[in-house]
Enzyme design. Structure first.
Site, PDB file in Angstrom:
ATOM      1  N   ARG A 103       0.829  -1.196   0.000  1.00  0.00           N
ATOM      2  CA  ARG A 103       0.000   0.000   0.000  1.00  0.00           C
ATOM      3  C   ARG A 103       0.866   1.250   0.000  1.00  0.00           C
ATOM      4  O   ARG A 103       0.404   2.336  -0.261  1.00  0.00           O
ATOM      5  CB  ARG A 103      -0.895  -0.023   1.243  1.00  0.00           C
ATOM      6  CG  ARG A 103      -2.131   0.820   1.109  1.00  0.00           C
ATOM      7  CD  ARG A 103      -3.042   0.558   2.268  1.00  0.00           C
ATOM      8  NE  ARG A 103      -2.287   0.453   3.492  1.00  0.00           N
ATOM      9  CZ  ARG A 103      -2.669  -0.221   4.562  1.00  0.00           C
ATOM     10  NH1 ARG A 103      -3.791  -0.864   4.543  1.00  0.00           N
ATOM     11  NH2 ARG A 103      -1.933  -0.246   5.641  1.00  0.00           N
ATOM     12  N   TYR A 104       2.135   1.080   0.369  1.00  0.00           N
ATOM     13  CA  TYR A 104       3.073   2.204   0.387  1.00  0.00           C
ATOM     14  C   TYR A 104       4.197   1.896  -0.588  1.00  0.00           C
ATOM     15  O   TYR A 104       4.530   0.738  -0.823  1.00  0.00           O
ATOM     16  CB  TYR A 104       3.692   2.377   1.774  1.00  0.00           C
ATOM     17  CG  TYR A 104       2.721   2.618   2.889  1.00  0.00           C
ATOM     18  CD1 TYR A 104       2.013   3.817   2.971  1.00  0.00           C
ATOM     19  CD2 TYR A 104       2.524   1.661   3.881  1.00  0.00           C
ATOM     20  CE1 TYR A 104       1.137   4.049   4.032  1.00  0.00           C
ATOM     21  CE2 TYR A 104       1.651   1.889   4.933  1.00  0.00           C
ATOM     22  CZ  TYR A 104       0.956   3.082   5.008  1.00  0.00           C
ATOM     23  OH  TYR A 104       0.103   3.298   6.045  1.00  0.00           O
ATOM     24  N   ARG A 107       7.360   0.188   1.485  1.00  0.00           N
ATOM     25  CA  ARG A 107       7.293  -1.029   2.289  1.00  0.00           C
ATOM     26  C   ARG A 107       6.115  -1.911   1.882  1.00  0.00           C
ATOM     27  O   ARG A 107       5.130  -1.417   1.347  1.00  0.00           O
ATOM     28  CB  ARG A 107       7.216  -0.709   3.791  1.00  0.00           C
ATOM     29  CG  ARG A 107       6.204   0.338   4.164  1.00  0.00           C
ATOM     30  CD  ARG A 107       6.831   1.317   5.172  1.00  0.00           C
ATOM     31  NE  ARG A 107       5.829   2.124   5.894  1.00  0.00           N
ATOM     32  CZ  ARG A 107       5.363   3.277   5.430  1.00  0.00           C
ATOM     33  NH1 ARG A 107       5.725   3.736   4.267  1.00  0.00           N
ATOM     34  NH2 ARG A 107       4.494   3.971   6.150  1.00  0.00           N
ATOM     35  N   CYS A 116      -1.888 -18.664  14.268  1.00  0.00           N
ATOM     36  CA  CYS A 116      -1.465 -17.827  15.396  1.00  0.00           C
ATOM     37  C   CYS A 116      -1.389 -18.689  16.648  1.00  0.00           C
ATOM     38  O   CYS A 116      -2.022 -19.743  16.728  1.00  0.00           O
ATOM     39  CB  CYS A 116      -2.483 -16.713  15.648  1.00  0.00           C
ATOM     40  SG  CYS A 116      -2.726 -15.632  14.237  1.00  0.00           S
ATOM     41  N   CYS A 120      -6.927 -13.572  18.667  1.00  0.00           N
ATOM     42  CA  CYS A 120      -7.370 -12.385  19.395  1.00  0.00           C
ATOM     43  C   CYS A 120      -8.756 -12.005  18.899  1.00  0.00           C
ATOM     44  O   CYS A 120      -8.973 -11.885  17.690  1.00  0.00           O
ATOM     45  CB  CYS A 120      -6.413 -11.224  19.133  1.00  0.00           C
ATOM     46  SG  CYS A 120      -4.686 -11.696  19.314  1.00  0.00           S
ATOM     47  N   CYS A 123      -9.040  -9.201  16.341  1.00  0.00           N
ATOM     48  CA  CYS A 123      -8.203  -9.281  15.140  1.00  0.00           C
ATOM     49  C   CYS A 123      -8.864  -8.627  13.924  1.00  0.00           C
ATOM     50  O   CYS A 123     -10.009  -8.920  13.608  1.00  0.00           O
ATOM     51  CB  CYS A 123      -7.899 -10.741  14.814  1.00  0.00           C
ATOM     52  SG  CYS A 123      -6.849 -10.919  13.348  1.00  0.00           S
ATOM     53  N   ARG A 125      -7.531  -8.949  10.880  1.00  0.00           N
ATOM     54  CA  ARG A 125      -7.281  -9.813   9.728  1.00  0.00           C
ATOM     55  C   ARG A 125      -7.987 -11.149   9.923  1.00  0.00           C
ATOM     56  O   ARG A 125      -7.493 -12.200   9.530  1.00  0.00           O
ATOM     57  CB  ARG A 125      -5.774  -9.974   9.522  1.00  0.00           C
ATOM     58  CG  ARG A 125      -5.413 -10.183   8.048  1.00  0.00           C
ATOM     59  CD  ARG A 125      -3.932 -10.181   7.818  1.00  0.00           C
ATOM     60  NE  ARG A 125      -3.374  -8.885   7.540  1.00  0.00           N
ATOM     61  CZ  ARG A 125      -2.180  -8.451   7.983  1.00  0.00           C
ATOM     62  NH1 ARG A 125      -1.445  -9.214   8.757  1.00  0.00           N
ATOM     63  NH2 ARG A 125      -1.745  -7.262   7.654  1.00  0.00           N
ATOM     64  N   ASP A 287      -9.670  -0.905  14.072  1.00  0.00           N
ATOM     65  CA  ASP A 287     -10.074  -0.923  12.672  1.00  0.00           C
ATOM     66  C   ASP A 287     -11.550  -1.314  12.575  1.00  0.00           C
ATOM     67  O   ASP A 287     -12.086  -1.957  13.477  1.00  0.00           O
ATOM     68  CB  ASP A 287      -9.227  -1.946  11.897  1.00  0.00           C
ATOM     69  CG  ASP A 287      -7.773  -1.530  11.835  1.00  0.00           C
ATOM     70  OD1 ASP A 287      -7.518  -0.347  11.535  1.00  0.00           O
ATOM     71  OD2 ASP A 287      -6.895  -2.381  12.094  1.00  0.00           O
ATOM     72  N   ASP A 324      -5.568   3.109  10.982  1.00  0.00           N
ATOM     73  CA  ASP A 324      -5.351   2.621   9.626  1.00  0.00           C
ATOM     74  C   ASP A 324      -6.676   2.860   8.912  1.00  0.00           C
ATOM     75  O   ASP A 324      -7.678   2.233   9.243  1.00  0.00           O
ATOM     76  CB  ASP A 324      -4.985   1.125   9.666  1.00  0.00           C
ATOM     77  CG  ASP A 324      -3.946   0.777   8.629  1.00  0.00           C
ATOM     78  OD1 ASP A 324      -4.028   1.322   7.518  1.00  0.00           O
ATOM     79  OD2 ASP A 324      -3.064  -0.045   8.939  1.00  0.00           O
ATOM     80  N   LYS A 331      -2.069   4.421   7.204  1.00  0.00           N
ATOM     81  CA  LYS A 331      -2.082   4.885   8.584  1.00  0.00           C
ATOM     82  C   LYS A 331      -1.972   6.412   8.643  1.00  0.00           C
ATOM     83  O   LYS A 331      -1.178   6.993   7.905  1.00  0.00           O
ATOM     84  CB  LYS A 331      -0.922   4.259   9.343  1.00  0.00           C
ATOM     85  CG  LYS A 331      -1.065   2.751   9.470  1.00  0.00           C
ATOM     86  CD  LYS A 331       0.137   2.133  10.166  1.00  0.00           C
ATOM     87  CE  LYS A 331       0.002   0.630  10.241  1.00  0.00           C
ATOM     88  NZ  LYS A 331       0.127  -0.046   8.923  1.00  0.00           N
TER      89      LYS A 331
END
Ligand SMILES: *Cc1c(COP(=O)(O)O)cnc(C)c1O
Ligand code: SF4
Length: 364
Positions: A103-104, A107, A116, A120, A123, A125, A287, A324, A331
């Site tokens: 997206r950048y 990076r 995982c 969480c 989460c 994602r 998010d 974000d 971000k």
């Protein structure tokens, strides 16, 4: 032979029945069970809680315990708002090769595995995490490495998931060396909750792999501590093994309602992180991920917390409060300006202790 951390992971709580045997479920937690039973497994985030992390829960606190809220599902997750999305950061639209998100300009993110050590409940994602896709195949890593070779303006690769440190040492070593083979200058960041939720995974062997790879180019580890109680003897020992091997540690906290949304808790968390050689990097506004509204705090509350923390914390201990943006906006820092007004080359600022002070700008 299984390593002890692998044994610990396989003995983690992974079903609601196992959870029921270990604690008394609240009505909201029991209601999740009924909902999950009647729904497609693909559409829900699975459960996984390592025993050692589960033991940090204060059972007498009921559903309000900050550790419990992060890992034990409740029926509130089934409440979805129209502004929420399965892919709140539009990562699918920014995927330029399998598992590679950009997206950048400078990076990119590589989704090393969907597995995982803990799932969480907040989460973002969740469309990917725990879907049993597995670690990236060699061909997928090679394809991503090839893209990176042809895009030298990508300076940093964020290795994320899932949790990359659930992979075996040899899988991790192979992945890092394939990236390095193509781009020995590439700075790597590994995003992981393992030091928080499964510190036994940070073995001497793993540290050696990371240390050896960081001779080629720097590897930064980004952890996610959300509450001061997560910083205990075991996690501190895991962090020490990493820092002592010369691997810099940063932390990204998610601002979570009922977990850490008060200035005292965040102040203690950030100061404790600094005291164990971890630099607080981001404090994230939640998010707009499906079924997570019960975790989100209002922006107004977030701004007030940011201001209070900035008054209390050193620059070293202060993370950047950020969000974000949806639709892949990236971000943005959520830092209210201290500028009151401008008069020619003179700028009036409000200091942190509330005084108005002029600064005279250079005349060019
Ligand atoms: C968060 C993120 C990054 C890293 O952002 P920094 O501000 O450099 O930490 C890079 N790419 C994507 C897609 C991200 O979501
Ligand atoms: S460890 Fe990260 S990817 Fe995995 S469930 Fe937690 S927040 Fe999501």
């Amino acid at each position: 032979m299984k390593h002890s951390w692998q044994k610990e992971l396989s003995q983690a709580i992974q079903t609601i029945e196992e959870l029921e045997q270990s604690c008394t479920l609240t009505s909201e937690e029991r209601a999740w069970k009924d909902f999950a039973a009647s729904h497609d497994a693909e559409s829900i985030l699975r459960v996984r809680i390592p025993r050692s992390y589960f033991d940090l829960i204060d059972q007498s606190a009921g559903r309000d315990d900050p550790i419990r809220r992060q890992v034990v599902p409740t029926v509130e997750e089934m409440h979805e708002l129209p502004e929420e999305s399965g892919d709140p950061l539009a990562e699918d639209a920014y995927t330029i090769a399998p598992r590679l998100i950009r997206r950048y300009k400078s990076r990119a993110v590589f989704l090393a595995t969907d597995m995982c050590a803990v799932y969480c409940r907040h989460c973002f994602r969740r469309r990917f995490a725990g879907k049993e896709v597995g670690p990236a195949a060699i061909a997928e890593i090679e394809q991503a490495a090839k893209v990176l070779r042809h895009q030298p303006e990508i300076k940093e690769l964020l290795i994320s998931g899932g949790d990359p440190l659930t992979m075996t040492d040899s899988q991790i070593e192979m992945m890092l060396s394939l990236f390095h083979e193509n781009r020995p200058d590439l700075v790597l960041r590994i995003g992981t909750r393992v030091p928080v939720v499964l510190p036994s995974r940070v073995t001497e062997d793993l540290v050696q792999v990371l240390h050896d790879c960081s001779r080629v180019s720097p590897i930064y580890i980004m952890t996610q501590f959300n509450h001061p109680r997560e910083i205990d003897r075991e996690s501190i020992a895991a962090l020490s093994r990493l820092v002592d091997a010369g691997i810099p540690l940063f932390n990204q906290t998610v601002l979570l309602r009922g977990v850490n949304d008060d200035a005292d808790t965040l102040e203690e968390l950030m100061n404790r992180l600094v005291s164990v050689r971890v630099k607080p990097y981001y404090l994230f506004q939640g998010d707009l991920a499906k079924g997570t509204s019960h975790f989100r705090t209002s922006l107004e509350q977030g701004f007030a917390l940011e201001l209070e923390l900035r008054k209390r914390l050193s620059g070293l201990a202060m993370p950047v409060f950020a969000v974000d943006l949806p639709d892949g906006g990236g971000k943005v820092p959520l830092v209210p300006s201290r500028l009151v007004r401008q008069d020619g080359n003179r700028y009036l600022f409000e200091s942190m202790d509330g005084r108005e002070i002029w600064y005279s700008d250079v005349l060019i």
